[in-house]
Write a protein that holds these residues in place. Structure first.
Motif, PDB file in Angstrom:
ATOM      1  N   GLU A  71       0.831  -1.205   0.000  1.00 49.16           N
ATOM      2  CA  GLU A  71       0.000   0.000   0.000  1.00 49.16           C
ATOM      3  C   GLU A  71       0.862   1.250   0.000  1.00 49.16           C
ATOM      4  N   ASN A  72       1.947   1.255   0.765  1.00 49.97           N
ATOM      5  CA  ASN A  72       2.877   2.384   0.741  1.00 49.97           C
ATOM      6  C   ASN A  72       3.395   2.623  -0.672  1.00 49.97           C
ATOM      7  N   ARG A  73       3.801   1.548  -1.334  1.00 50.20           N
ATOM      8  CA  ARG A  73       4.366   1.667  -2.689  1.00 50.20           C
ATOM      9  C   ARG A  73       3.307   2.110  -3.694  1.00 50.20           C
ATOM     10  N   ARG A  74       2.075   1.627  -3.522  1.00 49.94           N
ATOM     11  CA  ARG A  74       0.990   2.025  -4.433  1.00 49.94           C
ATOM     12  C   ARG A  74       0.727   3.520  -4.337  1.00 49.94           C
ATOM     13  N   VAL A  75       0.619   4.011  -3.102  1.00 58.34           N
ATOM     14  CA  VAL A  75       0.370   5.442  -2.886  1.00 58.34           C
ATOM     15  C   VAL A  75       1.522   6.271  -3.435  1.00 58.34           C
ATOM     16  N   ARG A  77       3.675   5.492  -5.848  1.00 59.54           N
ATOM     17  CA  ARG A  77       3.673   5.471  -7.316  1.00 59.54           C
ATOM     18  C   ARG A  77       2.643   6.438  -7.888  1.00 59.54           C
ATOM     19  N   LYS A  78       1.443   6.399  -7.335  1.00 58.03           N
ATOM     20  CA  LYS A  78       0.342   7.219  -7.856  1.00 58.03           C
ATOM     21  C   LYS A  78       0.639   8.705  -7.730  1.00 58.03           C
ATOM     22  N   ILE A  79       1.189   9.094  -6.594  1.00 52.31           N
ATOM     23  CA  ILE A  79       1.358  10.530  -6.341  1.00 52.31           C
ATOM     24  C   ILE A  79       2.513  11.127  -7.144  1.00 52.31           C
ATOM     25  N   GLN A  80       3.349  10.283  -7.726  1.00 47.30           N
ATOM     26  CA  GLN A  80       4.463  10.798  -8.541  1.00 47.30           C
ATOM     27  C   GLN A  80       3.956  11.605  -9.737  1.00 47.30           C
ATOM     28  N   GLU A  81       2.675  11.414 -10.082  1.00 43.84           N
ATOM     29  CA  GLU A  81       2.088  12.171 -11.194  1.00 43.84           C
ATOM     30  C   GLU A  81       2.115  13.684 -10.959  1.00 43.84           C
ATOM     31  N   ILE A  82       2.162  14.095  -9.690  1.00 43.88           N
ATOM     32  CA  ILE A  82       2.128  15.531  -9.381  1.00 43.88           C
ATOM     33  C   ILE A  82       3.451  16.011  -8.773  1.00 43.88           C
ATOM     34  N   ASN A  83       4.515  15.240  -9.004  1.00 47.12           N
ATOM     35  CA  ASN A  83       5.881  15.642  -8.622  1.00 47.12           C
ATOM     36  C   ASN A  83       5.987  16.084  -7.156  1.00 47.12           C
ATOM     37  N   PRO A  84       5.724  15.175  -6.225  1.00 47.06           N
ATOM     38  CA  PRO A  84       5.735  15.567  -4.817  1.00 47.06           C
ATOM     39  C   PRO A  84       7.160  15.697  -4.268  1.00 47.06           C
ATOM     40  N   LYS A 169      -7.786  11.495  -4.870  1.00 47.87           N
ATOM     41  CA  LYS A 169      -7.304  10.299  -5.569  1.00 47.87           C
ATOM     42  C   LYS A 169      -5.828  10.033  -5.314  1.00 47.87           C
ATOM     43  N   TYR A 170      -5.094  11.058  -4.821  1.00 48.10           N
ATOM     44  CA  TYR A 170      -3.663  10.880  -4.580  1.00 48.10           C
ATOM     45  C   TYR A 170      -3.344  10.453  -3.141  1.00 48.10           C
ATOM     46  N   SER A 171      -4.335  10.346  -2.275  1.00 47.82           N
ATOM     47  CA  SER A 171      -4.118   9.911  -0.884  1.00 47.82           C
ATOM     48  C   SER A 171      -2.971  10.691  -0.244  1.00 47.82           C
ATOM     49  N   LEU A 172      -3.070  12.019  -0.329  1.00 54.53           N
ATOM     50  CA  LEU A 172      -1.986  12.877   0.142  1.00 54.53           C
ATOM     51  C   LEU A 172      -1.674  12.648   1.622  1.00 54.53           C
ATOM     52  N   GLY A 173      -2.707  12.511   2.451  1.00 52.75           N
ATOM     53  CA  GLY A 173      -2.479  12.292   3.877  1.00 52.75           C
ATOM     54  C   GLY A 173      -1.688  11.027   4.143  1.00 52.75           C
ATOM     55  N   LYS A 174      -2.041   9.944   3.441  1.00 53.72           N
ATOM     56  CA  LYS A 174      -1.300   8.681   3.581  1.00 53.72           C
ATOM     57  C   LYS A 174       0.149   8.865   3.156  1.00 53.72           C
ATOM     58  N   TRP A 175       0.342   9.561   2.023  1.00 52.07           N
ATOM     59  CA  TRP A 175       1.694   9.724   1.507  1.00 52.07           C
ATOM     60  C   TRP A 175       2.550  10.558   2.464  1.00 52.07           C
ATOM     61  N   MET A 176       1.956  11.569   3.082  1.00 48.35           N
ATOM     62  CA  MET A 176       2.701  12.390   4.027  1.00 48.35           C
ATOM     63  C   MET A 176       3.158  11.564   5.231  1.00 48.35           C
ATOM     64  N   MET A 177       2.259  10.760   5.789  1.00 43.94           N
ATOM     65  CA  MET A 177       2.639   9.935   6.934  1.00 43.94           C
ATOM     66  C   MET A 177       3.725   8.937   6.538  1.00 43.94           C
ATOM     67  N   PHE A 178       3.544   8.292   5.385  1.00 42.48           N
ATOM     68  CA  PHE A 178       4.538   7.348   4.889  1.00 42.48           C
ATOM     69  C   PHE A 178       5.887   8.040   4.697  1.00 42.48           C
ATOM     70  N   SER A 179       5.878   9.254   4.154  1.00 41.99           N
ATOM     71  CA  SER A 179       7.126   9.980   3.880  1.00 41.99           C
ATOM     72  C   SER A 179       7.866  10.333   5.161  1.00 41.99           C
ATOM     73  N   VAL A 180       7.122  10.744   6.186  1.00 41.81           N
ATOM     74  CA  VAL A 180       7.764  11.084   7.464  1.00 41.81           C
ATOM     75  C   VAL A 180       8.366   9.835   8.100  1.00 41.81           C
ATOM     76  N   ILE A 181       7.633   8.732   8.051  1.00 45.49           N
ATOM     77  CA  ILE A 181       8.145   7.481   8.620  1.00 45.49           C
ATOM     78  C   ILE A 181       9.398   7.029   7.872  1.00 45.49           C
ATOM     79  N   ARG A 182       9.348   7.086   6.555  1.00 44.96           N
ATOM     80  CA  ARG A 182      10.520   6.685   5.752  1.00 44.96           C
ATOM     81  C   ARG A 182      11.695   7.606   6.041  1.00 44.96           C
TER      82      ARG A 182
END
Length: 255
Positions: A71-75, A77-84, A169-182
């Protein structure tokens, strides 16, 4: 640190006499120990002049056991469309009193938090001396989110997050939490604390991340299955868990 207890609910029929447990931070260096004991920052009384923490069923990731999930990897991959991207900014270099920033956080909080929050309380949270860093997130070069973090030694608390709600659709909140943990993992921290874990709505944290444990009032427990059962049973307790199954409770304490 100073630990104290305050009388709470009473049920004489079942001999249940509750005490809420709190902690007062006396030195910044105590923060890792305060979190390790299961405490989280208390911000509901804006008149408090000392930093106070409450004991709760909290959640942390032990980074020695951390692994990225599908799920981390899916989120990601998807958000890379908007150059985070994101940057980690010490609070001394970030204006937490900026009216535009405060308005942004206030608007998000009153759309997404379960209880309305006042501007006074928001300013009180941001003024906490333990707040050390702000994670600022961008997409296509524009700010889209912020995480208010407490970092001390090997410990990071992901305290409050605020982000744009325009592109679900980009699950920004999930990606932010994942990014901080990583980021914490890559910077050799030991723990990331993710706040309380009550009710089924909190289970997204449990589903999305590996290396989890929760504080049960006495110790950190890695049994995610028991945590899910607790979350689904929240609000239905008649008596405390010791009285529900005394033998099992003592067994878990190795008594």
């Amino acid at each position: 640190m100073k630990i104290f207890r305050s009388e709470s609910f009473v049920d004489y029929k079942t001999y249940t006499f509750n005490y809420a447990t709190y902690c007062i931070k006396e030195k910044k260096s105590e923060l890792p120990e305060i979190y390790d004991k299961g405490f989280l920052p208390y911000s509901n009384n804006t008149d408090l002049k000392v930093e106070t923490y409450y004991l709760a069923r909290s959640l942390r990731i032990e980074l020695s056991d951390y692994k990225e999930t599908s799920e981390n990897r899916r989120v990601d991959r998807k958000i890379q469309e908007i150059n985070p991207s994101f940057e980690v900014i010490p609070v001394k270099d970030f204006n937490l009193k900026d009216p535009v920033f405060l308005s942004y956080c206030f608007d998000f909080a009153n759309k997404r938090f379960s209880e309305p929050i006042s501007m006074n309380r928001l300013e009180y949270i941001f003024s906490a001396k333990s707040v050390s860093h702000v994670f600022r997130f961008r997409a296509d070069g524009k700010p889209v989110g912020y995480v208010i973090a407490i970092i001390e030694n090997d410990t990071l608390h992901y305290w409050f997050a605020f982000f744009d709600l325009d592109n679900p659709k980009y699950s920004l909140g999930k990606w932010m939490m994942f990014s901080v943990i990583r980021w914490a993992f890559e910077n050799d921290l030991s723990y990331v604390y993710l706040g309380t874990c009550y009710g089924e709505k909190s289970l997204y944290k449990v589903r999305d991340f590996k290396g989890l444990s929760y504080f049960d009032g006495n110790q950190w427990v890695k049994n995610v299955k028991s945590l899910k059962l607790k979350c689904r049973a929240d609000g239905n307790f008649v008596v405390d868990t010791f009285k529900q199954d005394t033998d099992l409770f003592l067994e878990n304490l190795n008594v």
